[in-house]
Design a protein around this motif. Structure first.
Motif, PDB file in Angstrom:
ATOM      1  N   LYS A  21       0.940  -1.165   0.034  1.00 36.94           N
ATOM      2  CA  LYS A  21      -0.028  -0.001   0.077  1.00 36.94           C
ATOM      3  C   LYS A  21       0.977   1.153  -0.068  1.00 36.94           C
ATOM      4  O   LYS A  21       1.898   1.261   0.754  1.00 36.94           O
ATOM      5  N   ILE A  22       0.601   2.047  -1.056  1.00 36.60           N
ATOM      6  CA  ILE A  22       1.304   3.585  -0.910  1.00 36.60           C
ATOM      7  C   ILE A  22       0.504   4.634  -0.425  1.00 36.60           C
ATOM      8  O   ILE A  22      -0.784   4.721  -0.670  1.00 36.60           O
ATOM      9  N   ASP A  23       1.232   5.437   0.382  1.00 34.68           N
ATOM     10  CA  ASP A  23       0.527   6.970   0.601  1.00 34.68           C
ATOM     11  C   ASP A  23       1.530   7.855   0.558  1.00 34.68           C
ATOM     12  O   ASP A  23       2.596   7.828   1.094  1.00 34.68           O
ATOM     13  N   LYS A  24       1.159   9.176  -0.369  1.00 33.91           N
ATOM     14  CA  LYS A  24       2.074   9.922  -0.395  1.00 33.91           C
ATOM     15  C   LYS A  24       3.374   9.536  -1.133  1.00 33.91           C
ATOM     16  O   LYS A  24       4.609  10.056  -0.399  1.00 33.91           O
ATOM     17  N   ASN A  25       3.429   8.707  -1.825  1.00 32.37           N
ATOM     18  CA  ASN A  25       4.734   8.001  -2.497  1.00 32.37           C
ATOM     19  C   ASN A  25       5.569   7.452  -1.772  1.00 32.37           C
ATOM     20  O   ASN A  25       6.652   7.075  -2.159  1.00 32.37           O
ATOM     21  N   LYS A  26       4.940   7.062  -0.671  1.00 34.70           N
ATOM     22  CA  LYS A  26       5.815   5.776   0.283  1.00 34.70           C
ATOM     23  C   LYS A  26       5.037   4.561   0.513  1.00 34.70           C
ATOM     24  O   LYS A  26       3.840   4.834   0.478  1.00 34.70           O
TER      25      LYS A  26
ATOM     26  N   MET B  64      -0.322   3.044   9.866  1.00 34.70           N
ATOM     27  CA  MET B  64      -1.241   2.068   9.293  1.00 34.70           C
ATOM     28  C   MET B  64      -1.420   1.120   9.931  1.00 34.70           C
ATOM     29  O   MET B  64      -0.488   0.494  10.920  1.00 34.70           O
ATOM     30  N   THR B  65      -2.604   0.381  10.272  1.00 33.40           N
ATOM     31  CA  THR B  65      -2.951  -0.945  11.148  1.00 33.40           C
ATOM     32  C   THR B  65      -2.309  -1.957  10.420  1.00 33.40           C
ATOM     33  O   THR B  65      -2.242  -1.990   9.181  1.00 33.40           O
ATOM     34  N   GLU B  66      -2.095  -2.956  11.100  1.00 30.20           N
ATOM     35  CA  GLU B  66      -1.472  -4.243  10.875  1.00 30.20           C
ATOM     36  C   GLU B  66      -2.167  -5.293  10.904  1.00 30.20           C
ATOM     37  O   GLU B  66      -1.829  -6.540  11.230  1.00 30.20           O
ATOM     38  N   SER B  67      -3.583  -5.090  10.656  1.00 27.64           N
ATOM     39  CA  SER B  67      -4.671  -5.968  10.948  1.00 27.64           C
ATOM     40  C   SER B  67      -4.438  -7.232   9.790  1.00 27.64           C
ATOM     41  O   SER B  67      -3.786  -7.146   8.931  1.00 27.64           O
ATOM     42  N   VAL B  68      -5.132  -8.208  10.262  1.00 26.33           N
ATOM     43  CA  VAL B  68      -5.016  -9.653   9.405  1.00 26.33           C
ATOM     44  C   VAL B  68      -6.397  -9.626   8.825  1.00 26.33           C
ATOM     45  O   VAL B  68      -7.490  -9.653   9.728  1.00 26.33           O
ATOM     46  N   TYR B  69      -6.436 -10.021   7.545  1.00 28.35           N
ATOM     47  CA  TYR B  69      -7.596 -10.287   6.994  1.00 28.35           C
ATOM     48  C   TYR B  69      -8.080 -11.695   6.552  1.00 28.35           C
ATOM     49  O   TYR B  69      -6.830 -12.278   6.399  1.00 28.35           O
ATOM     50  N   LYS B  70      -9.100 -12.022   6.374  1.00 31.22           N
ATOM     51  CA  LYS B  70      -9.598 -13.379   5.805  1.00 31.22           C
ATOM     52  C   LYS B  70     -10.105 -13.259   4.538  1.00 31.22           C
ATOM     53  O   LYS B  70     -11.135 -12.293   4.153  1.00 31.22           O
TER      54      LYS B  70
ATOM     55  N   ASP C 129      13.224  -3.381  -1.049  1.00 30.67           N
ATOM     56  CA  ASP C 129      13.940  -2.205  -1.391  1.00 30.67           C
ATOM     57  C   ASP C 129      13.782  -1.567  -2.790  1.00 30.67           C
ATOM     58  O   ASP C 129      13.764  -0.646  -3.487  1.00 30.67           O
ATOM     59  N   ALA C 130      13.803  -3.040  -3.819  1.00 31.17           N
ATOM     60  CA  ALA C 130      13.418  -2.832  -5.253  1.00 31.17           C
ATOM     61  C   ALA C 130      12.005  -2.307  -5.422  1.00 31.17           C
ATOM     62  O   ALA C 130      12.160  -1.450  -6.291  1.00 31.17           O
ATOM     63  N   MET C 131      11.090  -2.716  -4.597  1.00 32.77           N
ATOM     64  CA  MET C 131       9.660  -2.090  -4.740  1.00 32.77           C
ATOM     65  C   MET C 131       9.761  -0.690  -4.435  1.00 32.77           C
ATOM     66  O   MET C 131       9.117   0.182  -4.972  1.00 32.77           O
ATOM     67  N   LYS C 132      10.561  -0.055  -3.164  1.00 32.75           N
ATOM     68  CA  LYS C 132      10.541   1.142  -3.042  1.00 32.75           C
ATOM     69  C   LYS C 132      11.383   1.968  -4.077  1.00 32.75           C
ATOM     70  O   LYS C 132      10.719   2.973  -4.423  1.00 32.75           O
ATOM     71  N   ASN C 133      12.486   1.393  -4.594  1.00 37.39           N
ATOM     72  CA  ASN C 133      13.106   2.167  -5.848  1.00 37.39           C
ATOM     73  C   ASN C 133      11.867   2.277  -6.806  1.00 37.39           C
ATOM     74  O   ASN C 133      11.745   3.275  -7.592  1.00 37.39           O
ATOM     75  N   LEU C 134      11.053   1.290  -7.277  1.00 36.71           N
ATOM     76  CA  LEU C 134      10.319   1.396  -8.171  1.00 36.71           C
ATOM     77  C   LEU C 134       9.016   2.365  -8.041  1.00 36.71           C
ATOM     78  O   LEU C 134       8.789   3.352  -8.776  1.00 36.71           O
ATOM     79  N   ILE C 135       8.622   2.690  -6.653  1.00 35.97           N
ATOM     80  CA  ILE C 135       7.698   3.385  -6.386  1.00 35.97           C
ATOM     81  C   ILE C 135       8.363   5.037  -6.525  1.00 35.97           C
ATOM     82  O   ILE C 135       7.689   5.873  -6.916  1.00 35.97           O
ATOM     83  N   ASP C 136       9.486   5.337  -5.953  1.00 35.80           N
ATOM     84  CA  ASP C 136      10.357   6.442  -6.117  1.00 35.80           C
ATOM     85  C   ASP C 136      10.212   6.951  -7.380  1.00 35.80           C
ATOM     86  O   ASP C 136       9.951   8.071  -7.612  1.00 35.80           O
TER      87      ASP C 136
ATOM     88  N   ARG D 263       0.534  10.418 -10.314  1.00 37.06           N
ATOM     89  CA  ARG D 263       0.021  10.930  -9.125  1.00 37.06           C
ATOM     90  C   ARG D 263      -0.887   9.954  -8.571  1.00 37.06           C
ATOM     91  O   ARG D 263      -1.542   9.230  -9.057  1.00 37.06           O
ATOM     92  N   ASP D 264      -0.908   9.958  -7.258  1.00 43.87           N
ATOM     93  CA  ASP D 264      -2.102   9.341  -6.488  1.00 43.87           C
ATOM     94  C   ASP D 264      -1.886   7.663  -6.559  1.00 43.87           C
ATOM     95  O   ASP D 264      -3.015   7.204  -6.634  1.00 43.87           O
ATOM     96  N   LEU D 265      -0.776   7.240  -6.404  1.00 44.53           N
ATOM     97  CA  LEU D 265      -0.444   5.644  -6.353  1.00 44.53           C
ATOM     98  C   LEU D 265      -0.935   5.375  -5.072  1.00 44.53           C
ATOM     99  O   LEU D 265      -0.619   5.832  -4.085  1.00 44.53           O
ATOM    100  N   ARG D 266      -1.870   4.204  -5.234  1.00 42.89           N
ATOM    101  CA  ARG D 266      -2.082   3.608  -3.866  1.00 42.89           C
ATOM    102  C   ARG D 266      -2.090   2.355  -3.465  1.00 42.89           C
ATOM    103  O   ARG D 266      -1.442   1.748  -2.526  1.00 42.89           O
TER     104      ARG D 266
END
Lengths: 70, 70, 70, 70, 70, 70, 70, 70, 70, 70, 70, 70
Positions: free
Chosen positions: C48-53, F1-7, G21-28, G35-38
């Motif tokens: 999950k991403i929020d504000k590019n993080k 962010m919460t770290e809940s578990v989902y089913k 970290d690879a995912m972090k670089n991709l998102i960066d 905009r507004d990636l989630r």
């Protein structure tokens, strides 16, 4: 080598005894009209249940045979 | 026609004899708490091996039953 | 060999740190009510991403446990 | 826990009797050279047909065993 | 460009720490006998659990290397 | 962010009118016992037929909800 | 609810340290223009190997973002 | 019918000319050590590109051959 | 026949009314910048839920259009 | 239980109105020659587009019916 | 090793002669705007038919190239 | 737009020369009885081998044509 064209069809066979027997019934029926069957691949297996008992083992299989028009 | 909602679950049954028997054991157990089972589809099959012998045939199957809350 | 019946369920765990930690959180929660867990297979991973993080690493996993009715 | 490396291979076993017996033949042969086999997963099942009769049940299975070089 | 033939194999590596470390252990072992490895693709990931704790992270990966007979 | 578990669970809804309505019926039923549903993904769609007419539109869907034990 | 249209793309990120970290670089990188990636879903993971060492962890991920023409 | 056990392996062949030729090169190499090959199924095809030109056609194929120990 | 090159993209459309309407919204938006669209294939369908009601029908679809550089 | 053999075929139906109507048209046509249809499973859905408008909703579906020779 | 981000796209190329030539046409077109292409993987192949003759061989392929914003 | 119903079938064509030629042979044969063929999608490709040489290129393809009863 011959350059014949083959057609693939899928049939579902069933049996009260086992999946092997369901496949046998499927081949028996298919052999009445299709010639020169050589391999039947299992695509899906399931069972029908009635009053908590297995009443039919079913197998869906893919067969190929020489194509001679629709 | 009724517009009931059904739930899908996956169970793994096993048997020392055959995959058919593993499915039977699975249905026997499921029938204790689930009503009106009608079809169980095979999702996966494997065997457990010990000292070079097959000791269990296992079948993973998908069942649907009437949904009445979690 | 015992011929027990097992049930398969899918859970989604999450963590701010890593996918390994998300799996750990998933196992921690599942262990509260399910006994004798032995393997959890990864089915899907995302973030999950929020504000590019990245704010959460999530893992969907398949667990099996002894089935004792619905 | 040991951190061994395992290798996955796929074998095809066959039998004139059943898919269970095809798997047994596969395990018998594999056990001659591979040690400590524990699970064999079914990947594909088919039958060979000759003169409208099933002559071989075949099962393709995935086995893992301890890796000791190529 | 050379027209070499490559072979694909699947190995399973494991680690008590992480999936990255499981892949590292897998490569370390494979490198003892296979030359010129360049890419390993993840095919499956899971964890082994004991007493409600993750005891092993496991990764199944596909490797290719120059083929020089069986 | 919460770290809940989902089913994750799969339900099958049906309707005499449309697949949209089948999904609505599924959500209505699921909402009686599951809280905070946000997304339902279609996994499979089919129709039941009787006397050459469609009598039920059915949709199998995957739902996730907060996990609180079995 | 808004009825916006979203576009799905696939990117491959890499890192010398880990898949996280690879995912972090991709998102960066993606965040510079999208905009507004989630959510970013993992589609594939692999490693590049050089001289028997892992030199890059790579992750292929699917991202969605608001569509505003090609 | 014989009840032999077969092994499945995957090889990648390549050619500067075509995918057919890549398969031919693959078979030529495999035939040096494997006896009685009868079918090779295509699993994947790609091309290598250099300076905007295709420099290699590659085909990944699955072969089966009589299993005689590891 | 022309030997044009086409590009495939995936878009997600949504609607408060139905999946057909979600697809219509998707095509309306895509048509603003892409010319000569002819087929859109459904890849995935889901619904967004809020307070136990479906608030959006969503459809992910694959479109092809004439490629004229990135 | 009867041990009949069934055949699986795939048809594509279309409609200017909706996917439900496309399925209805498919069943109407199939019913002219096939007896005792009970379930039709959706395999694929798409739309045809002309001048930026959806002109046909299409559904590919799998039907089974009693097999009586080719 | 560089930690660049790559983008994956899918293009469809076509040719009156062969699938190899369809891929060549695809690469020729893509090379006009994308730099440093190295591999193109086949995703799908088909043919267009007119008056019982093949008029176009088509190949859908996946390409990756350095990502520099949308 | 017409709302015709189409049928999908799978045929296997073969040739001593190439997969393109195998597809051509398949279309030639199918055209004898099926009218208005427009697209044939490749589903599978393989080769038959005899005495270490490729003796047949084979292609399994999916065709659709106007449905006019079984």
């Amino acid at each position: 080598m011959t350059e014949s064209v083959y057609k693939i069809i899928e049939l579902v066979g069933s049996s009260e005894k086992s999946w092997e027997d369901a496949m046998k019934n499927l081949i028996d029926e298919a052999s009445k009209t299709l010639r020169d069957l050589r391999i039947a691949e299992v695509v899906e297996m399931d069972v029908k249940i009635d009053k908590n008992k297995i009443v039919l083992y079913r197998v869906r299989a893919r067969l190929s045979f020489k194509y001679e028009g629709k």
